[in-house]
Design an enzyme around this catalytic site. Sequence first.
Site, PDB file in Angstrom:
ATOM      1  CE  LYS A   2      -2.111  -1.222   3.835  1.00  0.00           C
ATOM      2  NZ  LYS A   2      -1.396  -2.458   4.082  1.00  0.00           N
ATOM      3  NE  ARG A  38      -4.869  -1.471   9.873  1.00  0.00           N
ATOM      4  CZ  ARG A  38      -3.608  -0.963   9.314  1.00  0.00           C
ATOM      5  NH1 ARG A  38      -3.460   0.319   9.103  1.00  0.00           N
ATOM      6  NH2 ARG A  38      -2.581  -1.662   9.103  1.00  0.00           N
ATOM      7  NE  ARG A  62       7.834  -2.649   6.173  1.00  0.00           N
ATOM      8  CZ  ARG A  62       6.276  -2.388   6.304  1.00  0.00           C
ATOM      9  NH1 ARG A  62       5.672  -1.917   5.476  1.00  0.00           N
ATOM     10  NH2 ARG A  62       5.858  -2.716   7.577  1.00  0.00           N
ATOM     11  NE  ARG A 105       6.205  -0.681  10.242  1.00  0.00           N
ATOM     12  CZ  ARG A 105       4.974  -0.590   9.507  1.00  0.00           C
ATOM     13  NH1 ARG A 105       5.176   0.058   8.563  1.00  0.00           N
ATOM     14  NH2 ARG A 105       4.046  -1.180   9.870  1.00  0.00           N
ATOM     15  NE  ARG A 138       1.976  -5.153  10.916  1.00  0.00           N
ATOM     16  CZ  ARG A 138       2.909  -4.868  10.381  1.00  0.00           C
ATOM     17  NH1 ARG A 138       3.959  -5.327  10.485  1.00  0.00           N
ATOM     18  NH2 ARG A 138       2.906  -4.207   9.292  1.00  0.00           N
TER      19      ARG A 138
HETATM   20  P1  AP5 Z   1       4.896  -1.754   1.637  1.00  0.00           P
HETATM   21  O1  AP5 Z   1       4.595  -0.757   0.645  1.00  0.00           O
HETATM   22  O2  AP5 Z   1       5.796  -1.048   2.833  1.00  0.00           O
HETATM   23  O3  AP5 Z   1       3.489  -2.294   2.426  1.00  0.00           O
HETATM   24  P2  AP5 Z   1       2.251  -1.783   3.262  1.00  0.00           P
HETATM   25  O4  AP5 Z   1       0.860  -2.491   2.754  1.00  0.00           O
HETATM   26  O5  AP5 Z   1       2.291  -0.339   3.320  1.00  0.00           O
HETATM   27  O6  AP5 Z   1       2.627  -2.251   4.458  1.00  0.00           O
HETATM   28  P3  AP5 Z   1       2.536  -1.898   6.104  1.00  0.00           P
HETATM   29  O7  AP5 Z   1       3.239  -2.830   7.033  1.00  0.00           O
HETATM   30  O8  AP5 Z   1       3.046  -0.430   6.168  1.00  0.00           O
HETATM   31  O9  AP5 Z   1       1.080  -2.056   6.272  1.00  0.00           O
HETATM   32  P4  AP5 Z   1       0.208  -2.240   7.567  1.00  0.00           P
HETATM   33  O10 AP5 Z   1      -1.098  -2.144   7.302  1.00  0.00           O
HETATM   34  O11 AP5 Z   1       0.482  -3.204   8.153  1.00  0.00           O
HETATM   35  O12 AP5 Z   1       0.939  -1.096   8.572  1.00  0.00           O
HETATM   36  P5  AP5 Z   1       0.495   0.489   8.996  1.00  0.00           P
HETATM   37  O13 AP5 Z   1       1.809   1.150   9.252  1.00  0.00           O
HETATM   38  O14 AP5 Z   1      -0.437   0.919   8.182  1.00  0.00           O
HETATM   39  O15 AP5 Z   1       5.566  -2.842   1.050  1.00  0.00           O
HETATM   40  C1  AP5 Z   1       6.191  -4.175   2.174  1.00  0.00           C
HETATM   41  C2  AP5 Z   1       7.412  -4.430   1.589  1.00  0.00           C
HETATM   42  O16 AP5 Z   1       7.354  -5.229   0.475  1.00  0.00           O
HETATM   43  C3  AP5 Z   1       8.586  -3.320   1.320  1.00  0.00           C
HETATM   44  O17 AP5 Z   1       9.752  -3.944   1.803  1.00  0.00           O
HETATM   45  C4  AP5 Z   1       8.313  -3.024  -0.250  1.00  0.00           C
HETATM   46  O18 AP5 Z   1       9.501  -2.829  -0.726  1.00  0.00           O
HETATM   47  C5  AP5 Z   1       7.843  -4.560  -0.797  1.00  0.00           C
HETATM   48  N1  AP5 Z   1       6.970  -4.579  -1.850  1.00  0.00           N
HETATM   49  C6  AP5 Z   1       5.984  -3.786  -2.008  1.00  0.00           C
HETATM   50  N2  AP5 Z   1       5.379  -3.962  -3.233  1.00  0.00           N
HETATM   51  C7  AP5 Z   1       6.083  -5.122  -3.637  1.00  0.00           C
HETATM   52  C8  AP5 Z   1       5.778  -6.182  -4.774  1.00  0.00           C
HETATM   53  N3  AP5 Z   1       4.586  -5.821  -5.612  1.00  0.00           N
HETATM   54  N4  AP5 Z   1       6.490  -7.096  -4.986  1.00  0.00           N
HETATM   55  C9  AP5 Z   1       7.542  -7.453  -4.145  1.00  0.00           C
HETATM   56  N5  AP5 Z   1       7.946  -6.486  -2.858  1.00  0.00           N
HETATM   57  C10 AP5 Z   1       6.920  -5.647  -2.857  1.00  0.00           C
HETATM   58  O19 AP5 Z   1      -0.002   0.175  10.554  1.00  0.00           O
HETATM   59  C11 AP5 Z   1       0.869  -0.030  11.682  1.00  0.00           C
HETATM   60  C12 AP5 Z   1       0.148  -0.143  12.989  1.00  0.00           C
HETATM   61  O20 AP5 Z   1      -0.506   0.977  13.130  1.00  0.00           O
HETATM   62  C13 AP5 Z   1      -1.044  -1.171  12.839  1.00  0.00           C
HETATM   63  O21 AP5 Z   1      -0.713  -2.520  13.181  1.00  0.00           O
HETATM   64  C14 AP5 Z   1      -2.056  -0.581  14.050  1.00  0.00           C
HETATM   65  O22 AP5 Z   1      -1.506  -1.122  15.353  1.00  0.00           O
HETATM   66  C15 AP5 Z   1      -1.843   0.726  13.710  1.00  0.00           C
HETATM   67  N6  AP5 Z   1      -2.835   1.315  12.988  1.00  0.00           N
HETATM   68  C16 AP5 Z   1      -2.704   1.962  11.715  1.00  0.00           C
HETATM   69  N7  AP5 Z   1      -3.770   2.410  11.149  1.00  0.00           N
HETATM   70  C17 AP5 Z   1      -4.792   1.982  11.969  1.00  0.00           C
HETATM   71  C18 AP5 Z   1      -6.417   2.156  11.955  1.00  0.00           C
HETATM   72  N8  AP5 Z   1      -6.862   2.711  11.120  1.00  0.00           N
HETATM   73  N9  AP5 Z   1      -6.998   1.668  13.222  1.00  0.00           N
HETATM   74  C19 AP5 Z   1      -6.237   1.143  14.316  1.00  0.00           C
HETATM   75  N10 AP5 Z   1      -4.873   0.827  14.197  1.00  0.00           N
HETATM   76  C20 AP5 Z   1      -4.182   1.493  13.184  1.00  0.00           C
END
Ligand code: AP5
Length: 246
Positions: free
Chosen positions: A38, A113, A152, A185, A196
């Site tokens: 994402k 979410r 990552r 991270r 997660r």
């Molecule tokens: P990346 O692009 O970083 O993936 P992402 O989907 O953004 O993953 P996140 O881990 O950031 O998502 P998340 O939803 O778990 O965490 P968030 O920060 O929102 O890509 C991942 C890896 O793959 C990278 O190394 C990249 O290079 C590689 N890659 C990408 N595309 C690729 C491809 N096509 N092919 C191969 N490799 C590829 O949330 C963190 C925490 O915050 C949550 O756990 C929760 O505690 C809290 N939180 C956030 N939002 C909320 C909410 N709305 N409500 C409650 N708690 C929340």
Amino acid sequence: MPDLPATGPSAGSVHKESDNALVSELNLILVGPPGAGKGTQAEKLTEDFGLPYFATGNILRAAVADGTELGKKAKEYMDAGELVPDDVIIGVILEALEGEEASDGFLLDGFPRTVPQADALGEALQKVGRKLSGVLLIDVPDDEVVKRLSGRRTCVKSGHTYHVDFDPPKHDEVCDQDGSRLVQRDDDQPDTIRKRLAVYHEQTEPLVEYYEGRDLLRRFDGSRSPTDVHDHVRATVATLRLEDEL
Ligand code: AP5
């Protein structure tokens, strides 16, 4: 719940992008399992469409790093791979959307979410005569998520992400873009990744049906290369905008 900015009768759905072109407002959500890509796609889409970007994960990590009240409330949930409670996060994101920056469109990543978060967003938009343009689901299988997140690396300054195998930086542990340090991270440890994923399937996946029922969902195969995924998403978003202008 804070009010979003009032917009004029036509400004609710269109905005002026240049002197002679009126284009539709794009109000987009990126949804998908952790590690689906994402953030990777958001970086490209914000450039393509000039959209302000609100990523709840980044907002929360910055709050933790700054030691704010929000950060103190969020940290233990994030470290455990749990969701931060709805009453903590909903106000934060609606307040961000209330600002001038989001008045012509937005790209949300990581929000909503849960169904209560989706309801709160829908109600806030409806109140000011705005609506979602589309919900972009980037899906990948669980095993791929584990591979991606355990490799990552994230730039401490810009947040740009790399992968040790799939998208390595030119120099180990250093960001290509600004030379800053790359880190892993805290929640990218194997046990937390599994947690997660379980939380995603239980609490976030119901949004697929929720938005499908509202004819807003668009699906993308996130297991393809970042460029292929981007080409597909960009074409879909361009079509959404055209359809809205017709
Ligand atoms: P990346 O692009 O970083 O993936 P992402 O989907 O953004 O993953 P996140 O881990 O950031 O998502 P998340 O939803 O778990 O965490 P968030 O920060 O929102 O890509 C991942 C890896 O793959 C990278 O190394 C990249 O290079 C590689 N890659 C990408 N595309 C690729 C491809 N096509 N092919 C191969 N490799 C590829 O949330 C963190 C925490 O915050 C949550 O756990 C929760 O505690 C809290 N939180 C956030 N939002 C909320 C909410 N709305 N409500 C409650 N708690 C929340």
